[in-house]
Design a protein around this motif. Structure first.
Motif, PDB file in Angstrom:
ATOM      1  N   PHE A   1     -36.902  -4.832   8.017  1.00  0.00           N
ATOM      2  CA  PHE A   1     -35.636  -3.824   8.751  1.00  0.00           C
ATOM      3  C   PHE A   1     -35.535  -4.156   9.952  1.00  0.00           C
ATOM      4  O   PHE A   1     -36.207  -4.126  10.995  1.00  0.00           O
ATOM      5  CB  PHE A   1     -36.248  -2.466   8.403  1.00  0.00           C
ATOM      6  N   GLN A   2     -33.992  -4.356  10.348  1.00  0.00           N
ATOM      7  CA  GLN A   2     -33.724  -4.333  11.906  1.00  0.00           C
ATOM      8  C   GLN A   2     -32.642  -3.221  12.065  1.00  0.00           C
ATOM      9  O   GLN A   2     -31.643  -3.089  11.526  1.00  0.00           O
ATOM     10  CB  GLN A   2     -32.909  -5.783  12.212  1.00  0.00           C
ATOM     11  N   ARG A   3     -33.061  -2.377  13.168  1.00  0.00           N
ATOM     12  CA  ARG A   3     -32.281  -1.208  13.421  1.00  0.00           C
ATOM     13  C   ARG A   3     -30.726  -1.632  13.812  1.00  0.00           C
ATOM     14  O   ARG A   3     -30.699  -2.724  14.742  1.00  0.00           O
ATOM     15  CB  ARG A   3     -32.565  -0.257  14.469  1.00  0.00           C
ATOM     16  N   PHE A   4     -29.660  -1.268  13.349  1.00  0.00           N
ATOM     17  CA  PHE A   4     -28.111  -1.375  13.811  1.00  0.00           C
ATOM     18  C   PHE A   4     -27.366  -0.129  13.916  1.00  0.00           C
ATOM     19  O   PHE A   4     -27.116   0.244  13.132  1.00  0.00           O
ATOM     20  CB  PHE A   4     -27.716  -2.618  12.700  1.00  0.00           C
ATOM     21  N   TYR A   5     -27.411   0.314  14.969  1.00  0.00           N
ATOM     22  CA  TYR A   5     -26.869   1.787  15.298  1.00  0.00           C
ATOM     23  C   TYR A   5     -27.634   2.687  14.556  1.00  0.00           C
ATOM     24  O   TYR A   5     -28.877   2.759  14.661  1.00  0.00           O
ATOM     25  CB  TYR A   5     -25.327   1.745  15.256  1.00  0.00           C
ATOM     26  N   HIS A   6     -26.846   3.343  13.799  1.00  0.00           N
ATOM     27  CA  HIS A   6     -27.753   4.314  12.867  1.00  0.00           C
ATOM     28  C   HIS A   6     -28.091   4.020  11.568  1.00  0.00           C
ATOM     29  O   HIS A   6     -28.855   4.621  10.748  1.00  0.00           O
ATOM     30  CB  HIS A   6     -26.725   5.679  13.038  1.00  0.00           C
ATOM     31  N   ARG A   7     -27.995   2.511  11.204  1.00  0.00           N
ATOM     32  CA  ARG A   7     -28.207   1.942  10.032  1.00  0.00           C
ATOM     33  C   ARG A   7     -29.421   0.824  10.123  1.00  0.00           C
ATOM     34  O   ARG A   7     -29.777   0.602  11.384  1.00  0.00           O
ATOM     35  CB  ARG A   7     -27.105   1.478   9.112  1.00  0.00           C
TER      36      ARG A   7
ATOM     37  N   LYS B   1     -31.390  -5.231   6.193  1.00  0.00           N
ATOM     38  CA  LYS B   1     -32.287  -5.467   5.547  1.00  0.00           C
ATOM     39  C   LYS B   1     -32.354  -6.914   5.282  1.00  0.00           C
ATOM     40  O   LYS B   1     -31.489  -7.431   5.073  1.00  0.00           O
ATOM     41  CB  LYS B   1     -32.366  -4.727   3.954  1.00  0.00           C
ATOM     42  N   TYR B   2     -33.706  -7.621   5.487  1.00  0.00           N
ATOM     43  CA  TYR B   2     -33.879  -9.130   5.202  1.00  0.00           C
ATOM     44  C   TYR B   2     -34.773  -9.299   4.278  1.00  0.00           C
ATOM     45  O   TYR B   2     -35.900  -8.601   4.129  1.00  0.00           O
ATOM     46  CB  TYR B   2     -33.971  -9.799   6.707  1.00  0.00           C
ATOM     47  N   VAL B   3     -34.415 -10.317   3.485  1.00  0.00           N
ATOM     48  CA  VAL B   3     -35.317 -10.815   2.250  1.00  0.00           C
ATOM     49  C   VAL B   3     -35.498 -12.070   2.449  1.00  0.00           C
ATOM     50  O   VAL B   3     -34.088 -12.892   2.217  1.00  0.00           O
ATOM     51  CB  VAL B   3     -34.694 -10.013   0.908  1.00  0.00           C
ATOM     52  N   GLY B   4     -36.519 -12.745   2.332  1.00  0.00           N
ATOM     53  CA  GLY B   4     -36.825 -14.211   2.078  1.00  0.00           C
ATOM     54  C   GLY B   4     -37.246 -14.285   0.794  1.00  0.00           C
ATOM     55  O   GLY B   4     -38.342 -14.145   0.407  1.00  0.00           O
ATOM     56  N   ILE B   5     -36.372 -15.437   0.067  1.00  0.00           N
ATOM     57  CA  ILE B   5     -36.970 -15.742  -1.178  1.00  0.00           C
ATOM     58  C   ILE B   5     -36.921 -17.037  -1.369  1.00  0.00           C
ATOM     59  O   ILE B   5     -36.372 -18.096  -0.944  1.00  0.00           O
ATOM     60  CB  ILE B   5     -35.703 -15.255  -2.113  1.00  0.00           C
ATOM     61  N   VAL B   6     -38.299 -17.695  -2.018  1.00  0.00           N
ATOM     62  CA  VAL B   6     -38.741 -19.020  -2.135  1.00  0.00           C
ATOM     63  C   VAL B   6     -37.733 -19.747  -3.195  1.00  0.00           C
ATOM     64  O   VAL B   6     -37.560 -18.937  -4.464  1.00  0.00           O
ATOM     65  CB  VAL B   6     -40.298 -19.061  -2.438  1.00  0.00           C
ATOM     66  N   GLY B   7     -37.442 -20.794  -3.045  1.00  0.00           N
ATOM     67  CA  GLY B   7     -36.594 -21.526  -4.166  1.00  0.00           C
ATOM     68  C   GLY B   7     -37.431 -22.346  -5.027  1.00  0.00           C
ATOM     69  O   GLY B   7     -38.621 -22.334  -4.815  1.00  0.00           O
TER      70      GLY B   7
ATOM     71  N   SER C   1     -29.290 -11.025   3.627  1.00  0.00           N
ATOM     72  CA  SER C   1     -29.393  -9.730   4.300  1.00  0.00           C
ATOM     73  C   SER C   1     -28.191  -8.736   3.758  1.00  0.00           C
ATOM     74  O   SER C   1     -27.345  -9.232   3.264  1.00  0.00           O
ATOM     75  CB  SER C   1     -29.078 -10.008   5.939  1.00  0.00           C
ATOM     76  N   PHE C   2     -28.506  -7.537   3.918  1.00  0.00           N
ATOM     77  CA  PHE C   2     -27.543  -6.506   3.427  1.00  0.00           C
ATOM     78  C   PHE C   2     -27.731  -5.136   4.267  1.00  0.00           C
ATOM     79  O   PHE C   2     -28.881  -4.997   4.650  1.00  0.00           O
ATOM     80  CB  PHE C   2     -27.539  -6.440   2.051  1.00  0.00           C
ATOM     81  N   ILE C   3     -26.782  -4.419   4.585  1.00  0.00           N
ATOM     82  CA  ILE C   3     -26.836  -3.318   5.150  1.00  0.00           C
ATOM     83  C   ILE C   3     -26.779  -2.222   4.007  1.00  0.00           C
ATOM     84  O   ILE C   3     -27.475  -1.264   3.852  1.00  0.00           O
ATOM     85  CB  ILE C   3     -25.928  -2.755   6.132  1.00  0.00           C
ATOM     86  N   HIS C   4     -25.400  -1.915   3.401  1.00  0.00           N
ATOM     87  CA  HIS C   4     -25.275  -0.849   2.391  1.00  0.00           C
ATOM     88  C   HIS C   4     -25.960  -1.285   0.910  1.00  0.00           C
ATOM     89  O   HIS C   4     -25.629  -2.646   0.615  1.00  0.00           O
ATOM     90  CB  HIS C   4     -23.980  -0.769   2.462  1.00  0.00           C
TER      91      HIS C   4
END
Length: 476
Positions: free
Chosen positions: A256-262, A265-271, A280-283
């Motif tokens: 998780f990386q703080r971005f203002y008040h939200r 989210k980062y997810v690493g997926i092996v291929g 990455s996604f916020i909402h």
């Protein structure tokens, strides 16, 4: 993107395989300690330069590497500290249970890994049957407490999950969400290759999901049943669970990386065969497990608008999932064939595109040929200016054609993008004299405010090759 140069500062060596690296404040302490959990079941912490044992659960862990030539993806793969750990002493473990070895979900299969065949519908629609007998192992999620006398003690078991194969169990599988305060469990698709039972897209399957668990709710169930599906769980446990995402292949956790008040989210997926991907996604709109079950019972289509879907098994990163048919006369002409056309079509509109994908076959000279993504962490410190605000990731081992040089992992970084569109990345120059020793980059961690980064390195790909692990801090 500028070229960033870093050094590796040794912290500790001669460890077993380091799978999770994170910091926490011990109750009553005034400084953060670095915690290192190893795949075989040890948890150490480092305070004032001294390494100490926090917990040793090796007798509880499935014996690793015996049936797989030393390589294994089971073991102690998750450690998370409650946000109130300093006050309440609560922490959580996710591991493979000793004595839980089974024959596998395809027990009579040959030694060849599973691969779909578009000419054989049977390979495209396999079902996992006889699950109580035909499985590989059982993973457990447990709540522990650090007692006032400094001794950890198990409090309760939250989940017990039967897994079909030995691989794709995830790693760094437990983290607490700073947004919701809930425990986040990341599970891989169950293993083999190409998700033979399509567990990752099935809403009832626990495999291939990102799940939030409300640990404040007491289910009053100390020993939950061993399950593979959400609808097999007792209702009090169902009520503690929400699903954030599906379509996961194998996963190196969530950060998780703080971005203002939200938070981003980062997810690493092996291929599988083509790419490694970071999403990455916020909402997002999590769906309570009780709603998923009700929709399944009614055979109704649940509104999944805002629900995150990474696309697997129909998509591998930003590509329809393919398998490679080799051309023996000329390997340059190897043919890539879409493996699951129908699955790719069904998930094409709903899937989340990756922030970046990097390739197993890489023609660009300033990049590297991927093997497996092993960690993703935002860096919010100032000591390495070129990295500030960026997302750092690590790959297990750079693959060079016909190279006789010792194996080296790779460190790289990319910028966050608010529009979540495909981004480029840059490779870091890493200064450390590994010499003739192999150096697989097996884990990446950070301290609590993400101003320090830690790298786990192993001298072998085999967990059964003991005491070849080191942990470094990444410094300017």
């Amino acid at each position: 993107m500028i070229k960033v140069k870093v050094r590796l500062r040794p912290i500790v060596s001669k460890l077993n395989m380091p799978t999770v690296l994170k910091t926490a404040y011990l109750p009553g302490d005034s400084i953060e300690s670095l915690f290192i959990s190893t795949q075989v079941g040890e948890i150490f912490y480092i305070r004032n330069g001294e390494i100490r044992t926090f917990l040793d659960i090796r007798p509880r862990i499935l014996q690793l590497g015996v049936s797989s030539g030393g390589y294994d993806e089971r073991g102690l793969i998750g450690l998370a500290f409650h946000p109130g750990f300093y006050y309440n002493g609560l922490f959580y473990l996710y591991y493979s249970i000793a004595g839980a070895q089974g024959p596998g979900a395809i027990p009579n299969a040959s030694s060849e890994p599973f691969k779909p065949n578009p000419c054989d519908p049977g390979t495209l629609n396999r079902k996992w049957i006889n699950r109580d007998k035909e499985y590989d192992h059982i993973d457990t999620l447990e709540e522990w407490i650090l007692q006032p006398n400094g001794q950890p003690q198990k409090r309760r078991t939250l989940l017990q999950i039967r897994r079909p194969f030995l691989n794709h169990n995830g790693v760094n599988s437990l983290n607490f969400s700073p947004e919701t305060g809930k425990l986040v469990l990341t599970t891989g698709d169950g293993g083999s290759g190409y998700d033979p039972f399509n567990l990752s897209q099935d809403d009832m399957e626990i495999a291939g999901k990102i799940i939030e668990i409300d640990v404040t709710k007491n289910t009053f169930i100390d020993q939950p049943p061993v399950v593979t599906r959400f609808d097999e769980l007792p209702v009090p446990i169902q009520e503690t669970l929400t699903v954030i995402a599906k379509g996961v292949r194998n996963i190196s956790g969530i950060s998780f990386q703080r971005f203002y008040h939200r938070y981003i989210k980062y997810v690493g997926i092996v291929g599988q065969d083509l790419v490694e991907s970071i999403f990455s996604f916020i909402h997002y709109r999590p769906i309570p497990v009780t709603q998923l079950i009700q929709a399944s019972l009614k055979k109704s289509e649940l509104d999944q608008e805002g629900f995150v879907n990474f696309g697997w098994r129909g998509w591998e990163g930003d590509f329809p999932t393919s398998f490679i048919t080799s051309c023996s006369a000329n390997p340059a002409l190897d043919q890539k064939t879409i493996a699951y056309y129908d699955d790719a079509v069904k998930t094409s509109a709903r899937r989340l595109p990756p922030l970046i994908s990097y390739f197993h076959e890489e023609p660009r000279t300033d990049k590297f040929r991927a093997t497996a993504l092993t960690g993703v962490q935002p860096y919010m410190g100032n000591e390495i200016p070129g990295l500030t605000g960026n997302v750092v990731f690590t790959d297990l081992a750079v693959r060079a054609k016909d190279s006789q040089l010792p194996v080296r992992g790779a460190l790289a970084y990319t910028r966050p993008r608010m529009d979540c569109k495909l981004n480029d990345f840059s490779v870091m120059d890493v200064d450390y004299p590994f010499g003739s020793q192999s150096a697989y980059y097996v884990s990446l961690g950070a301290n609590m405010n993400q101003t320090k980064l830690y790298l786990g390195v192993y001298g072998s790909m085999k967990v059964a090759d003991y005491h070849e692990g080191s942990v470094f801090e990444i410094v300017p």
